[in-house]
Design a protein around this motif. Structure first.
Motif, PDB file in Angstrom:
ATOM      1  N   UNK A 151       0.823  -1.161   0.158  1.00 35.58           N
ATOM      2  CA  UNK A 151       0.030   0.179   0.009  1.00 35.58           C
ATOM      3  C   UNK A 151       0.988   1.329   0.054  1.00 35.58           C
ATOM      4  N   UNK A 152       0.245   2.507  -0.381  1.00 38.30           N
ATOM      5  CA  UNK A 152       0.965   3.528  -0.440  1.00 38.30           C
ATOM      6  C   UNK A 152       1.415   4.044   1.122  1.00 38.30           C
ATOM      7  N   UNK A 153       2.365   4.567   1.470  1.00 38.92           N
ATOM      8  CA  UNK A 153       2.909   5.164   2.703  1.00 38.92           C
ATOM      9  C   UNK A 153       1.696   5.910   3.376  1.00 38.92           C
ATOM     10  N   UNK A 154       1.118   7.060   2.439  1.00 36.74           N
ATOM     11  CA  UNK A 154       0.304   8.017   2.857  1.00 36.74           C
ATOM     12  C   UNK A 154      -1.194   7.167   3.523  1.00 36.74           C
ATOM     13  N   UNK A 155      -1.335   6.238   2.805  1.00 39.94           N
ATOM     14  CA  UNK A 155      -2.517   5.268   3.204  1.00 39.94           C
ATOM     15  C   UNK A 155      -2.277   4.805   4.822  1.00 39.94           C
TER      16      UNK A 155
END
Length: 177
Positions: free
Chosen positions: A39-43
């Protein structure tokens, strides 16, 4: 503590945090969790805020900072928090799978030899396992049980491998207690 209903995404992220924390024994960076669950680090950062609000995660500031699971996280995932778990090795296609430890072995359909399955609950990710892969689990500490089979399916959220059992054995002598 009352039962907390987590979304599948929250459960996957929290399980990854618990597994990585168990392996590293130090705060886990969001980027490491993001890589583990693809997953995206922001998520991950957004989900960690909601998990902090649920008191399942605590943030650790500083250069060696990251996230740590709280004891509530282990309860929410129904995972035992152990100081030192017994080591039950997992071999994947002939090589020991580092960072994985068997938490539970459940046998299903043992009455029919062609349909005999085992659910292997791991501490550690099942991401690298695929249908058709050869897996050997054990020996377990007391009974010295060894289960060998082929991956028939998996549950990434629960870190469960479903094996079609090819062989299962335990010594006939009394176990060492």
């Amino acid at each position: 503590m009352s039962s907390i209903e987590l979304t599948p995404s929250q459960k996957t992220i929290l399980r990854a945090l618990v597994d990585l924390y168990t392996q590293q024994e130090e705060a886990v960076k969001g980027e490491d969790i993001a890589e583990e669950v693809d997953r995206n680090p922001g998520t991950i950062r957004n989900q960690m805020q909601s998990l902090k609000a649920l008191q399942l995660v605590e943030g650790v500031p500083g250069p060696k900072g990251g996230y740590k699971p709280t004891s509530n996280a282990y309860k929410a995932l129904d995972v035992q928090e152990l100081d030192s778990a017994a080591e039950v090795p997992v071999f994947h296609d002939g090589e020991e799978h580092e960072g994985a430890n068997v938490q539970e072995i459940s046998l299903t359909s043992v009455h029919h030899p062609d349909l005999c399955r085992a659910e292997i609950h791991l501490r550690g990710s099942v991401r690298d396992f695929h249908e058709g892969d050869h897996v050997l689990v054990g020996p377990t500490p007391l009974s010295k049980l060894v289960v060998e089979g082929t991956v028939d399916g998996k549950d990434d959220t629960g870190n469960v491998l479903i094996l079609k059992i090819d062989r299962m054995e335990a010594p006939a002598e009394a176990p060492e207690h």
